[in-house]
Design a protein around this motif. Structure first.
Motif, PDB file in Angstrom:
ATOM      1  N   GLY A  42       0.813  -1.210   0.000  1.00 14.97           N
ATOM      2  CA  GLY A  42       0.000   0.000   0.000  1.00 14.97           C
ATOM      3  C   GLY A  42       0.845   1.258   0.000  1.00 14.97           C
ATOM      4  O   GLY A  42       0.497   2.250  -0.639  1.00 14.97           O
ATOM      5  N   VAL A  43       1.965   1.227   0.739  1.00 15.51           N
ATOM      6  CA  VAL A  43       2.847   2.398   0.771  1.00 15.51           C
ATOM      7  C   VAL A  43       3.368   2.701  -0.627  1.00 15.51           C
ATOM      8  O   VAL A  43       3.338   3.849  -1.087  1.00 15.51           O
ATOM      9  N   LEU A  44       3.836   1.675  -1.334  1.00 20.02           N
ATOM     10  CA  LEU A  44       4.428   1.913  -2.650  1.00 20.02           C
ATOM     11  C   LEU A  44       3.379   2.346  -3.674  1.00 20.02           C
ATOM     12  O   LEU A  44       3.687   3.137  -4.570  1.00 20.02           O
ATOM     13  N   ALA A  45       2.150   1.866  -3.541  1.00 25.08           N
ATOM     14  CA  ALA A  45       1.092   2.333  -4.432  1.00 25.08           C
ATOM     15  C   ALA A  45       0.843   3.819  -4.220  1.00 25.08           C
ATOM     16  O   ALA A  45       0.662   4.578  -5.184  1.00 25.08           O
ATOM     17  N   ARG A  46       0.862   4.249  -2.977  1.00 24.86           N
ATOM     18  CA  ARG A  46       0.653   5.677  -2.685  1.00 24.86           C
ATOM     19  C   ARG A  46       1.847   6.511  -3.157  1.00 24.86           C
ATOM     20  O   ARG A  46       1.676   7.634  -3.639  1.00 24.86           O
ATOM     21  N   VAL A  47       3.041   5.969  -3.007  1.00 23.11           N
ATOM     22  CA  VAL A  47       4.234   6.672  -3.498  1.00 23.11           C
ATOM     23  C   VAL A  47       4.159   6.842  -5.019  1.00 23.11           C
ATOM     24  O   VAL A  47       4.452   7.913  -5.555  1.00 23.11           O
ATOM     25  N   THR A  48       3.743   5.779  -5.718  1.00 26.14           N
ATOM     26  CA  THR A  48       3.605   5.853  -7.173  1.00 26.14           C
ATOM     27  C   THR A  48       2.620   6.938  -7.569  1.00 26.14           C
ATOM     28  O   THR A  48       2.882   7.737  -8.485  1.00 26.14           O
ATOM     29  N   ASP A  49       1.489   6.998  -6.875  1.00 22.09           N
ATOM     30  CA  ASP A  49       0.490   8.030  -7.170  1.00 22.09           C
ATOM     31  C   ASP A  49       1.064   9.423  -6.929  1.00 22.09           C
ATOM     32  O   ASP A  49       0.827  10.352  -7.701  1.00 22.09           O
ATOM     33  N   ARG A  50       1.843   9.579  -5.858  1.00 24.66           N
ATOM     34  CA  ARG A  50       2.432  10.888  -5.556  1.00 24.66           C
ATOM     35  C   ARG A  50       3.418  11.308  -6.642  1.00 24.66           C
ATOM     36  O   ARG A  50       3.449  12.466  -7.062  1.00 24.66           O
ATOM     37  N   LEU A  51       4.227  10.363  -7.120  1.00 23.25           N
ATOM     38  CA  LEU A  51       5.179  10.672  -8.184  1.00 23.25           C
ATOM     39  C   LEU A  51       4.454  11.040  -9.482  1.00 23.25           C
ATOM     40  O   LEU A  51       4.846  11.984 -10.184  1.00 23.25           O
ATOM     41  N   ARG A  52       3.392  10.308  -9.809  1.00 23.28           N
ATOM     42  CA  ARG A  52       2.633  10.607 -11.031  1.00 23.28           C
ATOM     43  C   ARG A  52       1.977  11.978 -10.938  1.00 23.28           C
ATOM     44  O   ARG A  52       1.903  12.708 -11.928  1.00 23.28           O
ATOM     45  N   THR A  53       1.474  12.321  -9.764  1.00 23.14           N
ATOM     46  CA  THR A  53       0.863  13.641  -9.580  1.00 23.14           C
ATOM     47  C   THR A  53       1.896  14.744  -9.803  1.00 23.14           C
ATOM     48  O   THR A  53       1.594  15.784 -10.397  1.00 23.14           O
ATOM     49  N   ALA A  54       3.114  14.505  -9.350  1.00 23.64           N
ATOM     50  CA  ALA A  54       4.162  15.528  -9.468  1.00 23.64           C
ATOM     51  C   ALA A  54       4.751  15.611 -10.866  1.00 23.64           C
ATOM     52  O   ALA A  54       5.012  16.701 -11.376  1.00 23.64           O
ATOM     53  N   PHE A  55       4.957  14.450 -11.513  1.00 18.20           N
ATOM     54  CA  PHE A  55       5.740  14.429 -12.753  1.00 18.20           C
ATOM     55  C   PHE A  55       4.999  13.883 -13.967  1.00 18.20           C
ATOM     56  O   PHE A  55       5.533  13.907 -15.071  1.00 18.20           O
ATOM     57  N   GLY A  56       3.784  13.342 -13.813  1.00 20.73           N
ATOM     58  CA  GLY A  56       3.097  12.712 -14.937  1.00 20.73           C
ATOM     59  C   GLY A  56       3.438  11.232 -15.015  1.00 20.73           C
ATOM     60  O   GLY A  56       3.958  10.641 -14.059  1.00 20.73           O
ATOM     61  N   GLU A  57       3.164  10.654 -16.159  1.00 17.61           N
ATOM     62  CA  GLU A  57       3.416   9.219 -16.332  1.00 17.61           C
ATOM     63  C   GLU A  57       4.889   8.959 -16.649  1.00 17.61           C
ATOM     64  O   GLU A  57       5.471   9.660 -17.477  1.00 17.61           O
ATOM     65  N   PRO A  58       5.480   7.947 -16.025  1.00 17.22           N
ATOM     66  CA  PRO A  58       6.853   7.602 -16.402  1.00 17.22           C
ATOM     67  C   PRO A  58       6.879   6.997 -17.798  1.00 17.22           C
ATOM     68  O   PRO A  58       5.932   6.329 -18.205  1.00 17.22           O
ATOM     69  N   ASP A  59       7.955   7.251 -18.522  1.00 17.76           N
ATOM     70  CA  ASP A  59       8.062   6.668 -19.865  1.00 17.76           C
ATOM     71  C   ASP A  59       8.917   5.414 -19.865  1.00 17.76           C
ATOM     72  O   ASP A  59       9.047   4.743 -20.889  1.00 17.76           O
ATOM     73  N   ALA A  60       9.495   5.083 -18.722  1.00 16.17           N
ATOM     74  CA  ALA A  60      10.283   3.850 -18.603  1.00 16.17           C
ATOM     75  C   ALA A  60      10.427   3.518 -17.133  1.00 16.17           C
ATOM     76  O   ALA A  60      10.373   4.402 -16.271  1.00 16.17           O
ATOM     77  N   ARG A  61      10.588   2.228 -16.863  1.00 18.45           N
ATOM     78  CA  ARG A  61      10.856   1.796 -15.497  1.00 18.45           C
ATOM     79  C   ARG A  61      11.683   0.521 -15.559  1.00 18.45           C
ATOM     80  O   ARG A  61      11.554  -0.269 -16.484  1.00 18.45           O
ATOM     81  N   ALA A  62      12.549   0.371 -14.598  1.00 14.72           N
ATOM     82  CA  ALA A  62      13.413  -0.804 -14.543  1.00 14.72           C
ATOM     83  C   ALA A  62      13.403  -1.331 -13.120  1.00 14.72           C
ATOM     84  O   ALA A  62      13.346  -0.555 -12.159  1.00 14.72           O
ATOM     85  N   ALA A  63      13.427  -2.636 -12.983  1.00 13.36           N
ATOM     86  CA  ALA A  63      13.459  -3.260 -11.666  1.00 13.36           C
ATOM     87  C   ALA A  63      14.832  -3.888 -11.458  1.00 13.36           C
ATOM     88  O   ALA A  63      15.396  -4.500 -12.368  1.00 13.36           O
ATOM     89  N   VAL A  64      15.354  -3.721 -10.267  1.00 13.94           N
ATOM     90  CA  VAL A  64      16.637  -4.306  -9.907  1.00 13.94           C
ATOM     91  C   VAL A  64      16.443  -5.096  -8.625  1.00 13.94           C
ATOM     92  O   VAL A  64      15.811  -4.616  -7.679  1.00 13.94           O
ATOM     93  N   THR A  65      16.941  -6.303  -8.603  1.00  6.67           N
ATOM     94  CA  THR A  65      16.835  -7.121  -7.399  1.00  6.67           C
ATOM     95  C   THR A  65      18.226  -7.488  -6.907  1.00  6.67           C
ATOM     96  O   THR A  65      19.146  -7.692  -7.698  1.00  6.67           O
ATOM     97  N   PHE A  66      18.360  -7.528  -5.610  1.00  6.88           N
ATOM     98  CA  PHE A  66      19.598  -7.935  -4.956  1.00  6.88           C
ATOM     99  C   PHE A  66      19.249  -9.080  -4.013  1.00  6.88           C
ATOM    100  O   PHE A  66      18.155  -9.131  -3.464  1.00  6.88           O
ATOM    101  N   VAL A  67      20.167  -9.970  -3.814  1.00  2.00           N
ATOM    102  CA  VAL A  67      19.924 -11.126  -2.944  1.00  2.00           C
ATOM    103  C   VAL A  67      19.570 -10.634  -1.540  1.00  2.00           C
ATOM    104  O   VAL A  67      20.281  -9.824  -0.951  1.00  2.00           O
ATOM    105  N   GLY A  68      18.444 -11.120  -1.033  1.00  2.00           N
ATOM    106  CA  GLY A  68      18.038 -10.779   0.321  1.00  2.00           C
ATOM    107  C   GLY A  68      17.441  -9.405   0.482  1.00  2.00           C
ATOM    108  O   GLY A  68      17.233  -8.952   1.607  1.00  2.00           O
ATOM    109  N   VAL A  69      17.157  -8.717  -0.620  1.00  2.14           N
ATOM    110  CA  VAL A  69      16.633  -7.354  -0.569  1.00  2.14           C
ATOM    111  C   VAL A  69      15.357  -7.286  -1.403  1.00  2.14           C
ATOM    112  O   VAL A  69      15.262  -7.905  -2.462  1.00  2.14           O
ATOM    113  N   ASP A  70      14.379  -6.527  -0.909  1.00  2.00           N
ATOM    114  CA  ASP A  70      13.162  -6.328  -1.683  1.00  2.00           C
ATOM    115  C   ASP A  70      13.488  -5.623  -2.991  1.00  2.00           C
ATOM    116  O   ASP A  70      14.453  -4.853  -3.076  1.00  2.00           O
TER     117      ASP A  70
END
Length: 197
Positions: free
Chosen positions: A3-31
């Motif tokens: 829920g926190v990250l969904a709200r953060v995403t909404d806050r970023l979209r409100t400030a900057f609009g829609e992102p045109d790209a996104r990338a996910a990075v994972t590290f062992v043992g880390v979200d």
């Protein structure tokens, strides 16, 4: 997505609009950490924002037990002049910085710095970032008590010498040095400022 990250995403979209790209990075043992790219053609800027760092509070490394609810939360913002360098390669270094509270137990806060030991993007003279104070571009996001609000902290690229000088003299002294020499921290091609005693 929490829920926190969904709200953060909404806050970023409100400030900057829609992102045109996104990338996910994972590290062992880390979200998973995502980095979103927001172009601002009118201003000639590109903004990169982390998503995932705020899912959990940053814990004081000296505390015997981490509080799962209380503690500072943040996401990181990097704003650069668009089209001047291959800055999209900064996605992984940004994710590394965003993962540092989970990996290294550090609390990322204004005035702090993180040294990655390698260029932020190919050919960049910058290997470190200074954590700035929130600049209002994204208002902090209040969360239900007892959780702390999510703050959106700007990152300012530093050369190795600037990073060393900042550690010796402090963040305010470095930002004053940048201002005194007319340096634009958003310019991916800027030269290092003269560093005296």
């Amino acid at each position: 997505m929490t829920g926190v990250l969904a709200r953060v995403t909404d806050r970023l979209r409100t400030a900057f609009g829609e992102p045109d790209a996104r990338a996910a990075v994972t590290f062992v043992g880390v979200d998973r950490i995502e980095v979103l790219r927001f172009p601002d053609q009118a201003a000639g800027l590109v903004r990169y924002a982390t998503l995932g760092m705020s899912a959990a509070p940053m814990a004081d490394p000296t505390a015997p037990v981490a509080d799962p609810e209380r503690g500072p939360r943040a996401e990181l913002l990097l704003t650069l002049r668009a089209g001047r360098a291959a800055t999209d390669a900064v996605l992984r270094p940004l994710a590394v910085v965003a993962a540092s509270p989970q990996v290294e137990g550090v609390v990322v806060a204004p005035g702090g710095s993180l040294d990655l030991g390698e260029p932020l993007w190919p050919g960049a003279p910058f290997t470190a970032v200074l954590v700035g104070r929130p600049d209002g571009s994204v208002p902090e996001l209040a969360l239900p008590a007892p959780r702390d609000p999510v703050r959106f902290l700007p990152l300012l690229p530093m050369t190795p010498h600037e990073a060393a000088w900042q550690r010796a003299h402090g963040a305010d002294a470095l930002t004053e040095r940048w201002a005194g020499h007319g340096a634009d921290p958003r310019d991916p091609l800027r030269a290092q400022v003269p560093l005296g005693p």
